[in-house]
Scaffold this motif. Sequence first.
Motif, PDB file in Angstrom:
ATOM      1  N   VAL A 186       1.033  -1.183  -0.002  1.00 32.04           N
ATOM      2  CA  VAL A 186       0.154   0.067   0.038  1.00 32.04           C
ATOM      3  C   VAL A 186       0.709   1.346  -0.277  1.00 32.04           C
ATOM      4  O   VAL A 186       0.613   2.258  -0.656  1.00 32.04           O
ATOM      5  CB  VAL A 186      -0.976   0.002   1.126  1.00 32.04           C
ATOM      6  N   LEU A 187       1.900   1.125   0.815  1.00 35.84           N
ATOM      7  CA  LEU A 187       2.846   2.159   0.794  1.00 35.84           C
ATOM      8  C   LEU A 187       3.552   2.681  -0.416  1.00 35.84           C
ATOM      9  O   LEU A 187       3.757   3.721  -0.989  1.00 35.84           O
ATOM     10  CB  LEU A 187       3.884   2.417   1.832  1.00 35.84           C
ATOM     11  N   HIS A 188       3.944   1.546  -1.050  1.00 38.81           N
ATOM     12  CA  HIS A 188       4.724   1.831  -2.125  1.00 38.81           C
ATOM     13  C   HIS A 188       3.443   2.142  -3.537  1.00 38.81           C
ATOM     14  O   HIS A 188       3.944   3.066  -4.261  1.00 38.81           O
ATOM     15  CB  HIS A 188       4.885   0.353  -2.795  1.00 38.81           C
ATOM     16  N   VAL A 189       2.324   1.904  -3.568  1.00 39.86           N
ATOM     17  CA  VAL A 189       1.480   2.368  -4.433  1.00 39.86           C
ATOM     18  C   VAL A 189       1.025   3.914  -4.206  1.00 39.86           C
ATOM     19  O   VAL A 189       1.136   4.659  -5.283  1.00 39.86           O
ATOM     20  CB  VAL A 189       0.008   1.661  -4.500  1.00 39.86           C
ATOM     21  N   VAL A 194       1.927   9.694  -5.264  1.00 41.53           N
ATOM     22  CA  VAL A 194       1.949  11.304  -4.441  1.00 41.53           C
ATOM     23  C   VAL A 194       3.363  11.710  -4.378  1.00 41.53           C
ATOM     24  O   VAL A 194       2.984  13.093  -4.115  1.00 41.53           O
ATOM     25  CB  VAL A 194       0.844  11.039  -3.188  1.00 41.53           C
ATOM     26  N   LEU A 195       4.291  11.034  -4.240  1.00 42.25           N
ATOM     27  CA  LEU A 195       5.508  11.664  -3.932  1.00 42.25           C
ATOM     28  C   LEU A 195       6.139  12.497  -4.994  1.00 42.25           C
ATOM     29  O   LEU A 195       5.719  12.355  -6.208  1.00 42.25           O
ATOM     30  CB  LEU A 195       6.478  10.619  -3.379  1.00 42.25           C
ATOM     31  N   PRO A 196       6.771  13.551  -4.595  1.00 41.65           N
ATOM     32  CA  PRO A 196       7.487  14.231  -5.366  1.00 41.65           C
ATOM     33  C   PRO A 196       8.469  13.338  -6.384  1.00 41.65           C
ATOM     34  O   PRO A 196       9.075  12.613  -5.607  1.00 41.65           O
ATOM     35  CB  PRO A 196       8.254  15.291  -4.676  1.00 41.65           C
ATOM     36  N   LEU A 197       8.743  13.627  -7.646  1.00 45.60           N
ATOM     37  CA  LEU A 197       9.588  12.678  -8.344  1.00 45.60           C
ATOM     38  C   LEU A 197      10.973  12.744  -7.870  1.00 45.60           C
ATOM     39  O   LEU A 197      11.695  11.374  -8.146  1.00 45.60           O
ATOM     40  CB  LEU A 197       9.276  13.295  -9.934  1.00 45.60           C
ATOM     41  N   ASP A 198      11.743  13.604  -7.561  1.00 42.88           N
ATOM     42  CA  ASP A 198      13.047  13.562  -7.019  1.00 42.88           C
ATOM     43  C   ASP A 198      13.053  12.966  -5.851  1.00 42.88           C
ATOM     44  O   ASP A 198      14.195  12.425  -5.573  1.00 42.88           O
ATOM     45  CB  ASP A 198      13.293  14.972  -6.782  1.00 42.88           C
ATOM     46  N   VAL A 199      12.058  12.823  -4.908  1.00 42.68           N
ATOM     47  CA  VAL A 199      12.243  12.120  -3.489  1.00 42.68           C
ATOM     48  C   VAL A 199      11.902  10.907  -3.731  1.00 42.68           C
ATOM     49  O   VAL A 199      12.159   9.739  -2.990  1.00 42.68           O
ATOM     50  CB  VAL A 199      11.462  13.081  -2.630  1.00 42.68           C
ATOM     51  N   ALA A 200      10.723  10.565  -4.626  1.00 41.10           N
ATOM     52  CA  ALA A 200      10.099   9.156  -4.544  1.00 41.10           C
ATOM     53  C   ALA A 200      11.228   7.992  -4.670  1.00 41.10           C
ATOM     54  O   ALA A 200      10.719   7.028  -3.816  1.00 41.10           O
ATOM     55  CB  ALA A 200       8.979   9.206  -5.688  1.00 41.10           C
ATOM     56  N   VAL A 203      12.388   7.189  -0.907  1.00 39.71           N
ATOM     57  CA  VAL A 203      11.629   6.959  -0.226  1.00 39.71           C
ATOM     58  C   VAL A 203      11.012   5.257  -0.550  1.00 39.71           C
ATOM     59  O   VAL A 203      11.002   4.431   0.232  1.00 39.71           O
ATOM     60  CB  VAL A 203      10.304   7.789  -0.085  1.00 39.71           C
ATOM     61  N   LEU A 204      10.634   5.310  -1.878  1.00 38.83           N
ATOM     62  CA  LEU A 204      10.362   3.977  -2.211  1.00 38.83           C
ATOM     63  C   LEU A 204      11.258   2.829  -2.207  1.00 38.83           C
ATOM     64  O   LEU A 204      10.862   1.627  -1.784  1.00 38.83           O
ATOM     65  CB  LEU A 204       9.892   3.940  -3.624  1.00 38.83           C
ATOM     66  N   ASN A 205      12.604   3.056  -2.080  1.00 37.29           N
ATOM     67  CA  ASN A 205      13.560   1.938  -1.831  1.00 37.29           C
ATOM     68  C   ASN A 205      13.898   1.591  -0.434  1.00 37.29           C
ATOM     69  O   ASN A 205      14.527   0.655  -0.236  1.00 37.29           O
ATOM     70  CB  ASN A 205      14.895   2.523  -2.453  1.00 37.29           C
ATOM     71  N   ILE A 206      13.456   2.592   0.507  1.00 37.70           N
ATOM     72  CA  ILE A 206      13.669   2.291   1.925  1.00 37.70           C
ATOM     73  C   ILE A 206      12.429   1.969   2.623  1.00 37.70           C
ATOM     74  O   ILE A 206      12.614   1.382   3.516  1.00 37.70           O
ATOM     75  CB  ILE A 206      14.138   3.749   2.611  1.00 37.70           C
ATOM     76  N   ILE A 207      11.252   1.888   1.991  1.00 37.84           N
ATOM     77  CA  ILE A 207      10.202   1.426   2.567  1.00 37.84           C
ATOM     78  C   ILE A 207      10.189   0.002   3.036  1.00 37.84           C
ATOM     79  O   ILE A 207       9.869  -0.464   4.387  1.00 37.84           O
ATOM     80  CB  ILE A 207       8.807   1.579   1.533  1.00 37.84           C
TER      81      ILE A 207
END
Length: 230
Positions: A186-189, A194-200, A203-207
């Motif tokens: 759910v958090l990945h989807v 919604v996350l800013p492209l430069d940050v995503a 963030v997605l790699n450390i979830i």
Amino acid sequence: MMSSELTERPDTPGQPKHSGQQKTPGRLAPLIPIAIDLIVPLVVLYGLRAVGASLWQALIASSIVPIVVVAARFARRRVVDYAALFVLALMVFGIVLSLLTGDPRALLIRDSWIWMLVGMAGLWMLASVVYGRPALMVVFRSFVLTKVGPEGLRQWESRWDNDAEFRHGLRTLTVVWGVATVLNAVLHVIGAFVLPLDVAPLVLNIIWPVIAAPLATFHFVYTKRKDLRA
């Protein structure tokens, strides 16, 4: 030098000398694949961004890293990993889709598809607790067989019929794993959309590592405390 002299046995006269002994993997060996899978793509992504590449170009380049890694592992081991091939196919599809649309977010959404499949496995775990034997009992079966053999496996499985604490412990463990994998999906989807492209990407790699670390700790402590191991 002294320790090697004490531990190494001299060659028996008349027998051929061994050209070398099998090396024992170091303590950091298990961390190397994790570093390659998680850190190298991020280094490529943010490294290219630092030298002026567009986000889309950097994402494409970083997405190629896992493809090269999978190909290199296949070339080294000569073993077909169908799970890796499936993930590889999704990666290639995501890159093609991004090239066609020119939208870097398509690459991020591609990753969420992979984690959604893992989330479906989590739903299967949760459903198995309600009906039949919990999914982790099925997953652990091969590990138990490898560890204690067929007779040990039979004794371990027979505890399901005779030990209420064992049943409760496996159900609890399966629920925790199921919730963790569904939460991760759910958090990945959500993050991909919604996350800013430069940050995503970061963030997605450390979830999953953030979820997996306490999950692994709980698993280790709980299985030992509840005597769930074979």
